[in-house]
Design a protein around this motif. Structure first.
Motif, mmCIF file in Angstrom:
data_model
loop_
_atom_site.group_PDB
_atom_site.id
_atom_site.type_symbol
_atom_site.label_atom_id
_atom_site.label_comp_id
_atom_site.label_asym_id
_atom_site.label_seq_id
_atom_site.Cartn_x
_atom_site.Cartn_y
_atom_site.Cartn_z
ATOM 1 N N ILE A 22 7.599 -4.863 10.319
ATOM 2 C CA ILE A 22 7.420 -4.221 9.017
ATOM 3 C C ILE A 22 6.954 -2.792 9.249
ATOM 4 N N ILE A 23 7.620 -1.835 8.598
ATOM 5 C CA ILE A 23 7.215 -0.437 8.682
ATOM 6 C C ILE A 23 6.610 -0.043 7.335
ATOM 7 N N CYS A 24 5.368 0.418 7.358
ATOM 8 C CA CYS A 24 4.686 0.876 6.141
ATOM 9 C C CYS A 24 4.837 2.393 6.044
ATOM 10 N N VAL A 25 5.423 2.848 4.951
ATOM 11 C CA VAL A 25 5.680 4.265 4.746
ATOM 12 C C VAL A 25 4.852 4.764 3.561
ATOM 13 N N PRO A 26 3.869 5.635 3.808
ATOM 14 C CA PRO A 26 3.063 6.178 2.712
ATOM 15 C C PRO A 26 3.891 7.123 1.827
ATOM 16 N N THR A 27 3.505 7.246 0.571
ATOM 17 C CA THR A 27 4.190 8.179 -0.318
ATOM 18 C C THR A 27 3.984 9.611 0.175
ATOM 19 N N ARG A 28 4.960 10.438 -0.086
ATOM 20 C CA ARG A 28 4.920 11.825 0.364
ATOM 21 C C ARG A 28 3.690 12.550 -0.175
ATOM 22 N N GLU A 29 3.310 12.258 -1.403
ATOM 23 C CA GLU A 29 2.187 12.946 -2.028
ATOM 24 C C GLU A 29 0.859 12.678 -1.325
ATOM 25 N N THR A 30 0.765 11.590 -0.560
ATOM 26 C CA THR A 30 -0.505 11.239 0.084
ATOM 27 C C THR A 30 -0.563 11.626 1.555
ATOM 28 N N ILE A 31 0.534 12.136 2.087
ATOM 29 C CA ILE A 31 0.561 12.537 3.499
ATOM 30 C C ILE A 31 0.067 13.973 3.601
ATOM 31 N N ASP A 32 -0.924 14.181 4.437
ATOM 32 C CA ASP A 32 -1.524 15.503 4.593
ATOM 33 C C ASP A 32 -0.790 16.264 5.700
ATOM 34 N N GLY A 33 0.471 16.572 5.463
ATOM 35 C CA GLY A 33 1.284 17.295 6.436
ATOM 36 C C GLY A 33 1.796 16.389 7.539
ATOM 37 N N LEU A 34 2.749 16.902 8.298
ATOM 38 C CA LEU A 34 3.353 16.112 9.365
ATOM 39 C C LEU A 34 2.628 16.253 10.698
ATOM 40 N N ALA A 35 1.733 17.218 10.802
ATOM 41 C CA ALA A 35 1.039 17.454 12.074
ATOM 42 C C ALA A 35 0.207 16.259 12.505
ATOM 43 N N ARG A 48 3.319 -6.589 12.510
ATOM 44 C CA ARG A 48 3.931 -7.900 12.779
ATOM 45 C C ARG A 48 2.958 -8.966 12.288
ATOM 46 N N SER A 49 3.488 -10.107 11.904
ATOM 47 C CA SER A 49 2.649 -11.211 11.426
ATOM 48 C C SER A 49 1.765 -11.722 12.550
ATOM 49 N N SER A 50 0.538 -12.050 12.196
ATOM 50 C CA SER A 50 -0.361 -12.656 13.166
ATOM 51 C C SER A 50 0.150 -14.065 13.472
ATOM 52 N N PRO A 51 0.180 -14.439 14.736
ATOM 53 C CA PRO A 51 0.610 -15.805 15.066
ATOM 54 C C PRO A 51 -0.462 -16.849 14.727
ATOM 55 N N PHE A 52 -1.665 -16.382 14.368
ATOM 56 C CA PHE A 52 -2.772 -17.301 14.156
ATOM 57 C C PHE A 52 -3.209 -17.453 12.703
ATOM 58 N N PHE A 53 -3.079 -16.397 11.906
ATOM 59 C CA PHE A 53 -3.629 -16.424 10.556
ATOM 60 C C PHE A 53 -2.599 -16.005 9.518
ATOM 61 N N ALA A 54 -2.488 -16.773 8.446
ATOM 62 C CA ALA A 54 -1.596 -16.422 7.342
ATOM 63 C C ALA A 54 -2.164 -15.221 6.602
ATOM 64 N N GLY A 55 -1.293 -14.303 6.219
ATOM 65 C CA GLY A 55 -1.719 -13.135 5.459
ATOM 66 C C GLY A 55 -2.352 -12.042 6.293
ATOM 67 N N VAL A 56 -2.367 -12.209 7.616
ATOM 68 C CA VAL A 56 -2.936 -11.198 8.506
ATOM 69 C C VAL A 56 -1.799 -10.601 9.329
ATOM 70 N N TYR A 57 -1.814 -9.290 9.451
ATOM 71 C CA TYR A 57 -0.789 -8.572 10.204
ATOM 72 C C TYR A 57 -1.453 -7.675 11.223
ATOM 73 N N GLU A 58 -0.761 -7.490 12.344
ATOM 74 C CA GLU A 58 -1.280 -6.667 13.435
ATOM 75 C C GLU A 58 -0.399 -5.450 13.602
ATOM 76 N N GLY A 59 -1.038 -4.274 13.736
ATOM 77 C CA GLY A 59 -0.303 -3.060 14.061
ATOM 78 C C GLY A 59 0.052 -3.071 15.535
ATOM 79 N N LEU A 60 1.026 -2.275 15.919
ATOM 80 C CA LEU A 60 1.418 -2.222 17.326
ATOM 81 C C LEU A 60 0.293 -1.721 18.221
ATOM 82 N N SER A 61 -0.677 -1.024 17.625
ATOM 83 C CA SER A 61 -1.802 -0.522 18.422
ATOM 84 C C SER A 61 -3.009 -1.448 18.374
#
Length: 164
Positions: A22-35, A48-61
């Protein structure tokens, strides 16, 4: 934002598409520049979905977010707690015709958030004509209250009541 991800970190975009993340994309109005869009920020917005808990997601980091009633709430690994609304969802397809989800969210999960009503941004947000009702709703949603969990709970209770 999505174009910046594809250009700056094509490997992350390809991985998300190939693995059906899943890719989360913020609205343009809330992004404080591309830097401020670093690899770490992009990784935090690919879930990605947590393999252990429903409703919990893990970022790649490694950060975690909870998803309840179309609200993502940042948890472990984030420097600050945020409640971020999912405004709408799109299905995208990779080269093998496998789908992955792109969520338009009300603000970034991490990093700086532009204040849409600051003097310099105020004109940008409201002066550009909108071509559809959906675009108008996106702007209004981006400017709305940050904690909308009570509204979603009330809407769920109302749906439940109307089903009886």
């Amino acid at each position: 934002w999505l174009q910046a991800l594809k250009k700056r970190c094509p490997d992350l975009f390809k991985r998300a598409a190939a693995e059906g993340l899943i890719i989360c994309v913020p609205t343009r109005e809330t992004i404080d520049g591309l830097a401020g869009l670093t690899r770490e920020v992009f990784e935090a917005h690919i879930l990605r979905s947590s393999p252990f808990f429903a409703g919990v997601y893990e970022g790649l980091s490694g950060q975690t977010v909870d998803l309840e009633d179309r609200v993502l709430e940042t948890r472990d690994g984030f420097s600050e707690k945020r409640k971020v609304r999912i405004l709408f969802e799109e299905l995208h397809y990779n080269a093998d015709f496998k789908q992955f989800r792109v969520l338009c969210v009300s603000q970034p999960l991490c990093g700086s958030v532009a204040k849409a009503l600051d003097k310099g941004r105020h004109r940008d947000v409201f002066s550009r004509p909108r071509s559809s009702l959906a675009e108008c709703n996106q702007v209004l949603d981006a400017l709305a209250l940050k904690d909308t969990a009570p509204l979603y709970q009330a809407a769920g209770a109302l749906r439940e009541l109307l089903q009886c």
